[in-house]
Design a protein around this motif. Structure first.
Motif, PDB file in Angstrom:
ATOM      1  N   THR A  54     -32.878 -46.843  14.062  1.00  0.00           N
ATOM      2  CA  THR A  54     -32.152 -46.136  13.006  1.00  0.00           C
ATOM      3  C   THR A  54     -30.885 -46.930  12.691  1.00  0.00           C
ATOM      4  OG1 THR A  54     -30.951 -44.784  14.618  1.00  0.00           O
ATOM      5  CG2 THR A  54     -33.007 -43.886  13.723  1.00  0.00           C
ATOM      6  N   ILE A  55     -30.446 -46.853  11.448  1.00  0.00           N
ATOM      7  CA  ILE A  55     -29.257 -47.585  11.015  1.00  0.00           C
ATOM      8  C   ILE A  55     -28.348 -46.640  10.243  1.00  0.00           C
ATOM      9  CG2 ILE A  55     -28.372 -49.483   9.605  1.00  0.00           C
ATOM     10  CD1 ILE A  55     -30.957 -50.955   9.996  1.00  0.00           C
ATOM     11  N   ASP A  56     -27.064 -46.730  10.518  1.00  0.00           N
ATOM     12  CA  ASP A  56     -26.088 -45.966   9.750  1.00  0.00           C
ATOM     13  C   ASP A  56     -25.712 -46.754   8.496  1.00  0.00           C
ATOM     14  OD1 ASP A  56     -25.983 -43.861  11.527  1.00  0.00           O
ATOM     15  OD2 ASP A  56     -24.358 -44.757  12.706  1.00  0.00           O
ATOM     16  N   PHE A  57     -25.576 -46.051   7.383  1.00  0.00           N
ATOM     17  CA  PHE A  57     -25.134 -46.665   6.131  1.00  0.00           C
ATOM     18  C   PHE A  57     -23.838 -45.981   5.716  1.00  0.00           C
ATOM     19  CE2 PHE A  57     -29.700 -47.313   6.263  1.00  0.00           C
ATOM     20  CZ  PHE A  57     -29.855 -48.623   5.842  1.00  0.00           C
ATOM     21  N   PRO A  58     -22.707 -46.417   6.254  1.00  0.00           N
ATOM     22  CA  PRO A  58     -21.434 -45.746   5.969  1.00  0.00           C
ATOM     23  C   PRO A  58     -20.993 -45.935   4.526  1.00  0.00           C
ATOM     24  CG  PRO A  58     -21.059 -47.786   7.175  1.00  0.00           C
ATOM     25  CD  PRO A  58     -22.543 -47.573   7.153  1.00  0.00           C
ATOM     26  N   GLY A  59     -20.226 -44.974   4.048  1.00  0.00           N
ATOM     27  CA  GLY A  59     -19.662 -45.080   2.707  1.00  0.00           C
ATOM     28  C   GLY A  59     -20.484 -44.411   1.623  1.00  0.00           C
ATOM     29  N   TRP A  60     -21.637 -43.847   1.995  1.00  0.00           N
ATOM     30  CA  TRP A  60     -22.504 -43.209   1.009  1.00  0.00           C
ATOM     31  C   TRP A  60     -22.456 -41.690   1.159  1.00  0.00           C
ATOM     32  CZ3 TRP A  60     -25.218 -45.811  -2.758  1.00  0.00           C
ATOM     33  CH2 TRP A  60     -25.300 -47.202  -2.621  1.00  0.00           C
ATOM     34  N   ALA A  61     -22.277 -40.995   0.040  1.00  0.00           N
ATOM     35  CA  ALA A  61     -22.346 -39.533   0.047  1.00  0.00           C
ATOM     36  C   ALA A  61     -23.799 -39.088  -0.016  1.00  0.00           C
ATOM     37  CB  ALA A  61     -21.563 -38.957  -1.132  1.00  0.00           C
ATOM     38  N   GLU A  62     -24.582 -39.772  -0.851  1.00  0.00           N
ATOM     39  CA  GLU A  62     -26.023 -39.547  -0.954  1.00  0.00           C
ATOM     40  C   GLU A  62     -26.696 -40.911  -1.004  1.00  0.00           C
ATOM     41  OE1 GLU A  62     -26.905 -37.212  -4.352  1.00  0.00           O
ATOM     42  OE2 GLU A  62     -25.575 -35.554  -3.802  1.00  0.00           O
ATOM     43  N   LEU A  63     -27.856 -41.026  -0.354  1.00  0.00           N
ATOM     44  CA  LEU A  63     -28.484 -42.346  -0.294  1.00  0.00           C
ATOM     45  C   LEU A  63     -29.976 -42.253  -0.012  1.00  0.00           C
ATOM     46  CD1 LEU A  63     -28.275 -45.470  -0.153  1.00  0.00           C
ATOM     47  CD2 LEU A  63     -27.802 -45.211   2.296  1.00  0.00           C
ATOM     48  N   ASN A  64     -30.741 -43.043  -0.762  1.00  0.00           N
ATOM     49  CA  ASN A  64     -32.149 -43.259  -0.460  1.00  0.00           C
ATOM     50  C   ASN A  64     -32.196 -44.464   0.479  1.00  0.00           C
ATOM     51  OD1 ASN A  64     -34.861 -44.147  -0.450  1.00  0.00           O
ATOM     52  ND2 ASN A  64     -35.227 -43.258  -2.479  1.00  0.00           N
ATOM     53  N   THR A  65     -32.210 -44.192   1.768  1.00  0.00           N
ATOM     54  CA  THR A  65     -32.080 -45.269   2.754  1.00  0.00           C
ATOM     55  C   THR A  65     -33.235 -46.262   2.689  1.00  0.00           C
ATOM     56  OG1 THR A  65     -33.135 -43.857   4.425  1.00  0.00           O
ATOM     57  CG2 THR A  65     -30.715 -43.868   4.342  1.00  0.00           C
ATOM     58  N   ARG A  66     -34.429 -45.781   2.401  1.00  0.00           N
ATOM     59  CA  ARG A  66     -35.579 -46.691   2.340  1.00  0.00           C
ATOM     60  C   ARG A  66     -35.430 -47.686   1.183  1.00  0.00           C
ATOM     61  NH1 ARG A  66     -40.671 -47.452   4.070  1.00  0.00           N
ATOM     62  NH2 ARG A  66     -42.173 -48.319   2.587  1.00  0.00           N
ATOM     63  N   SER A  67     -35.008 -47.196   0.032  1.00  0.00           N
ATOM     64  CA  SER A  67     -34.836 -48.078  -1.121  1.00  0.00           C
ATOM     65  C   SER A  67     -33.750 -49.116  -0.865  1.00  0.00           C
ATOM     66  CB  SER A  67     -34.490 -47.255  -2.368  1.00  0.00           C
ATOM     67  OG  SER A  67     -35.563 -46.412  -2.728  1.00  0.00           O
ATOM     68  N   LEU A  68     -32.647 -48.679  -0.259  1.00  0.00           N
ATOM     69  CA  LEU A  68     -31.572 -49.612   0.033  1.00  0.00           C
ATOM     70  C   LEU A  68     -32.008 -50.648   1.066  1.00  0.00           C
ATOM     71  CD1 LEU A  68     -28.658 -50.438  -0.479  1.00  0.00           C
ATOM     72  CD2 LEU A  68     -27.960 -48.905   1.368  1.00  0.00           C
ATOM     73  N   GLN A  87     -25.174 -42.175  -4.214  1.00  0.00           N
ATOM     74  CA  GLN A  87     -23.813 -41.962  -4.689  1.00  0.00           C
ATOM     75  C   GLN A  87     -22.824 -42.364  -3.603  1.00  0.00           C
ATOM     76  OE1 GLN A  87     -22.674 -40.954  -7.734  1.00  0.00           O
ATOM     77  NE2 GLN A  87     -20.623 -41.363  -6.918  1.00  0.00           N
ATOM     78  N   MET A  88     -21.914 -43.266  -3.961  1.00  0.00           N
ATOM     79  CA  MET A  88     -20.906 -43.695  -3.004  1.00  0.00           C
ATOM     80  C   MET A  88     -19.840 -42.619  -2.828  1.00  0.00           C
ATOM     81  SD  MET A  88     -21.652 -46.750  -1.869  1.00  0.00           S
ATOM     82  CE  MET A  88     -20.075 -47.171  -1.119  1.00  0.00           C
ATOM     83  N   GLU A  89     -19.248 -42.570  -1.651  1.00  0.00           N
ATOM     84  CA  GLU A  89     -18.155 -41.637  -1.408  1.00  0.00           C
ATOM     85  C   GLU A  89     -16.922 -42.019  -2.217  1.00  0.00           C
ATOM     86  OE1 GLU A  89     -17.576 -41.744   2.783  1.00  0.00           O
ATOM     87  OE2 GLU A  89     -19.312 -40.482   3.240  1.00  0.00           O
ATOM     88  N   ASP A  90     -16.719 -43.329  -2.402  1.00  0.00           N
ATOM     89  CA  ASP A  90     -15.559 -43.815  -3.150  1.00  0.00           C
ATOM     90  C   ASP A  90     -16.007 -44.937  -4.087  1.00  0.00           C
ATOM     91  OD1 ASP A  90     -13.154 -44.648  -4.132  1.00  0.00           O
ATOM     92  OD2 ASP A  90     -12.158 -44.831  -2.196  1.00  0.00           O
TER      93      ASP A  90
END
Length: 216
Positions: A139-153, A55-58
């Motif tokens: 490790t990598i930051d994925f900004p802009g996400w409220a919830e995120l499956n980082t592996r899938s992305l 889920q994106m923050e915006d």
């Protein structure tokens, strides 16, 4: 398409291939169109695969960004045709005041080569960092996400998103090479510039990788 009269004997295999090949520009245009429509515009409507990863923050900002990116990508894809069509070297006659005027090669080559460098650097650095991330090395930051499956992305980026950048960069680069080799630019200048350009792309890749890993 540009007519090729004669072929200097001092062209290497790649230069001969690039000078004869107009298909990369057409393929690049189609490649850009497909990505714009089926990825960016789909994301702009709230769909697309990426929306299933979290889920994106915006969401509205993402939709607008995707729409703008889609339009820009379609425009760039269309511009590739200018590298293999007559109107890329001479202004069409029907345009008032400047019709039939020659277009300096750098007018099209400069933005194309800058875009190609970005595409290739984005692709290579993205695939490297996502592979390192999935392997647990960084490790990598994925900004802009409220919830995120980082592996899938990360998998999406590694096997679809970044490969698109890579293919688009290669097609754009081949189109630029064709345009340069069929222009009035001297072959010695092209050969010398190619070395500097490849070094620039390599430096850009390194900067992108470092920028992703190191948190400034």
């Amino acid at each position: 398409m540009h007519k090729i009269s004669g072929e200097p004997s001092n062209l290497n295999a790649f230069e001969r291939f690039a000078k004869k090949s107009v298909w990369p520009a057409y393929a690049g245009c189609v490649w850009a169109l497909l990505y714009a429509v089926f990825v960016r515009f789909l994301e702009a409507t709230g769909g697309g695969i990426i929306s299933t990863y979290g889920q994106m923050e915006d969401p509205e900002a993402l939709a607008m960004a995707s729409y703008i990116a889609g339009v820009a990508i379609m425009f760039c894809g269309f511009c590739l045709l200018g590298l293999v069509r007559p109107w890329g070297k001479k202004v069409p006659q029907w345009i008032p005041l400047i019709g039939e005027k020659n277009i300096h090669p750098l007018v099209l080559l400069t933005p194309t080569l800058l875009g190609t460098a970005f595409l290739l650097a984005h692709a290579v650095s993205g695939m490297l960092t996502k592979a390192f991330f999935l392997a647990g090395i960084i490790t990598i930051d994925f900004p802009g996400w409220a919830e995120l499956n980082t592996r899938s992305l990360a998998l999406w980026d590694l096997f679809f998103y970044e490969p698109w950048f890579l293919i688009m960069g290669l097609l754009a680069g081949l189109s630029a090479a064709h345009y340069a080799l069929t222009s009035a630019i001297r072959l010695t200048v092209i050969k010398r510039f190619t070395i500097y350009y490849l070094l620039f792309v390599l430096l850009l890749i390194i900067l992108f990788v470092v920028g992703t890993i190191v948190k400034f």
